[in-house]
Design an enzyme around this catalytic site. Structure first.
Site, PDB file in Angstrom:
ATOM      1  N   THR A  17       0.800  -1.227   0.000  1.00  0.00           N
ATOM      2  CA  THR A  17       0.000   0.000   0.000  1.00  0.00           C
ATOM      3  C   THR A  17       0.831   1.275   0.000  1.00  0.00           C
ATOM      4  OG1 THR A  17      -0.144  -0.059   2.415  1.00  0.00           O
ATOM      5  CG2 THR A  17      -1.912  -1.143   1.179  1.00  0.00           C
ATOM      6  N   TYR A  80       0.317   1.441  -7.922  1.00  0.00           N
ATOM      7  CA  TYR A  80      -0.505   0.837  -6.881  1.00  0.00           C
ATOM      8  C   TYR A  80      -1.896   0.500  -7.410  1.00  0.00           C
ATOM      9  CZ  TYR A  80      -3.604   0.620  -2.827  1.00  0.00           C
ATOM     10  OH  TYR A  80      -4.574   0.251  -1.923  1.00  0.00           O
TER      11      TYR A  80
END
Length: 233
Positions: A17, A80
């Protein structure tokens, strides 16, 4: 382990993350967010388990004029988001009828690194904070989300579901509320994304439409402001 334990459900909360660092480490992000999700899906399929896979608002490009629904077109802007989308697609392909993908956003809560904790820490160290005021989302309290996931499991939900606390905000608005809730007097000053460039592009508007979750669970999550008050009280 899945073959040994033979669970009814697997809940995949694992993810890479670090949004900005992923730009320099795309292979690691791909292994965790995409290949890892695919491995879990294969294990679940072999043993007959259901898979609840967590995902993100960053699968969207942020150009919408209304909250994003589950079936809206995707278009991630950064590594991401692209790797998380690849994980979603792998889960759907491998387990077309036995998956539950829950997209959420802007998580905060007790323990671990999160935006609210960072803002409160910095507010105790500095007299002024600059926070972007042109990115919009729904702040989500991790314990509220956890309870919502169990509701979805209990209901046997399938497919893709958006889940976040009630109410949209900018990072500046969330930071202002967090500083006030912590009883601090640090000045919070709004700025633009352009004033604080980061390696990864962010969607300017990624508010999630949680109507489907509300229909399944019977009620929405509480407003994020109430959750923030509980966290800081």
């Amino acid at each position: 382990m899945v073959a040994r334990e033979r669970p009814d459900w697997i809940v995949n909360c694992a993810a890479y993350t670090q949004v900005d660092r992923a730009e320099a480490e795309p292979e690691i992000a791909q292994r965790v967010n995409a290949a890892g999700a695919a491995n879990l899906a294969r294990a679940a399929r072999i043993t007959g388990a259901r898979l609840l896979h967590m995902s993100t608002d960053y699968v969207f490009d942020g150009r919408a004029a209304r909250p994003y629904r589950e079936d809206d077109p995707v278009g991630p802007l950064n590594v991401y988001g692209r790797t998380k989308l690849a994980g979603e697609q792998a889960v759907r392909d491998i387990m077309p009828d036995a998956h539950l993908i829950v997209r959420t956003q802007w998580l905060f809560g007790p323990g671990g690194a999160n935006f609210v904790a960072t803002i409160v820490r910095l507010a105790r160290e500095r007299s002024e904070l600059k926070v972007v005021n042109d990115q919009h989302g729904r702040p989500t309290y991790a314990p509220d989300l956890a309870a919502a996931l169990w509701k979805l499991v209990a209901c046997g939900a399938r497919g893709t579901v958006h889940c976040a606390n009630e109410g949209a905000a900018t990072w500046f608005e969330l930071a202002t509320a967090a500083v006030a809730a912590a009883g601090l007097r640090t000045a919070v000053v709004p700025c633009s994304t352009g004033d604080m460039p980061r390696p990864a592009r962010r969607p300017p508007y990624s508010v999630l439409d949680c109507t489907r979750y509300e229909g399944i669970a019977g009620s929405p999550l509480r407003p994020w402001q109430l959750a923030l008050k509980q966290l800081t009280s």
